[in-house]
Write an enzyme that holds these catalytic residues in place. Structure first.
Site, PDB file in Angstrom:
ATOM      1  N   ASP A 194       0.884  -1.112   0.050  1.00  0.00           N
ATOM      2  CA  ASP A 194      -0.163   0.143   0.202  1.00  0.00           C
ATOM      3  C   ASP A 194       0.878   1.208  -0.008  1.00  0.00           C
ATOM      4  OD1 ASP A 194      -2.331   1.851   0.308  1.00  0.00           O
ATOM      5  OD2 ASP A 194      -2.024   1.526   2.320  1.00  0.00           O
TER       6      ASP A 194
ATOM      7  N   GLU B 176      -1.561  -1.753  -4.485  1.00  0.00           N
ATOM      8  CA  GLU B 176      -2.716  -0.973  -4.634  1.00  0.00           C
ATOM      9  C   GLU B 176      -2.335   0.000  -5.615  1.00  0.00           C
ATOM     10  OE1 GLU B 176      -6.220  -0.374  -1.473  1.00  0.00           O
ATOM     11  OE2 GLU B 176      -4.962   1.363  -1.495  1.00  0.00           O
TER      12      GLU B 176
ATOM     13  N   ASP C 187      -2.091   1.030   7.333  1.00  0.00           N
ATOM     14  CA  ASP C 187      -1.440   0.995   6.437  1.00  0.00           C
ATOM     15  C   ASP C 187      -1.035  -0.656   5.910  1.00  0.00           C
ATOM     16  OD1 ASP C 187      -1.273   3.475   5.293  1.00  0.00           O
ATOM     17  OD2 ASP C 187       0.646   3.862   6.830  1.00  0.00           O
TER      18      ASP C 187
END
Length: 155
Positions: A7, A65, A137
C-alpha cells in the site's frame, strides 16, 4: 504461492506478506516502511526497504494498490514516483507486479466497493486469524495480497 502486498504512500508504505495453504491465505508478516528526509531520500529508502522484504520473504509476486486519484497534481506526481520505485524493485528482482484499484480490493475482501479502512482491516483479521489489529497501512497491504490470491485462484 507467496505474495508481497504493498500500500504505497509518500511517507509510510504498508506491506503485508501472505502465503497460501489448501486454498486459504496464510499470514506471514506485515509492517510499515517509514520514509524520512527529502523526496530522493524517501525514494531510496523505499527501494531498499522493498528489496529487503523481497530478500527476506522470497515472494513469487508483488501486488500493489494503485494510487487513488490524488487531490492535487503534486501528490499525484509523488505517488507516481513511489509506484515507479516499487515497479523497479519488482523488475530488478524478476518478480511479476500486479496492480489493483482500491475498489477492486474492497470488493474482493468485503463485497462492498465503498467499505471503510476499518471494515477492510476487520475482514483481513478474520481471513488471516489475526488477534491484534495491524496498522491501517499494513492491513491495506495485506488486503491487496489477499485480493491477488483470490484473482490467481480464479484463473
Amino acid at each position: 504461492m507467496r505474495v508481497l502486498g504493498i500500500d504505497p504512500g509518500s511517507f509510510s508504505t504498508g506491506y503485508g506478506i501472505i502465503g497460501a495453504q489448501e486454498g486459504l491465505p496464510i499470514y506471514l508478516g506485515d509492517g510499515v516502511i517509514s520514509l524520512k528526509g527529502d523526496l530522493l531520500q524517501r525514494l531510496k529508502g523505499l527501494y531498499e526497504g522493498i528489496k529487503g522484504l523481497i530478500t527476506q520473504y522470497q515472494p513469487e509476486a508483488i501486488a500493489l494498490e494503485s494510487p487513488f486519484v490524488a487531490k492535487n497534481i503534486k501528490s499525484a506526481l509523488r505517488l507516481g514516483q513511489i509506484q515507479g520505485v516499487i515497479s523497479l524493485a519488482a523488475a530488478d528482482s524478476l518478480l511479476p507486479l500486479y496492480e489493483y484499484s482500491p475498489m477492486e480490493v474492497k470488493i474482493a475482501l468485503t463485497g462492498y466497493g465503498r467499505a471503510t479502512k476499518e471494515q477492510v482491516r476487520e475482514m483481513v483479521k478474520r481471513l488471516l486469524g489475526l488477534e491484534e489489529d495491524p496498522s491501517l497501512d499494513a492491513s491495506d497491504a495485506l488486503a491487496v495480497a489477499i485480493c491477488h490470491l483470490h484473482r490467481a485462484w480464479e484463473s
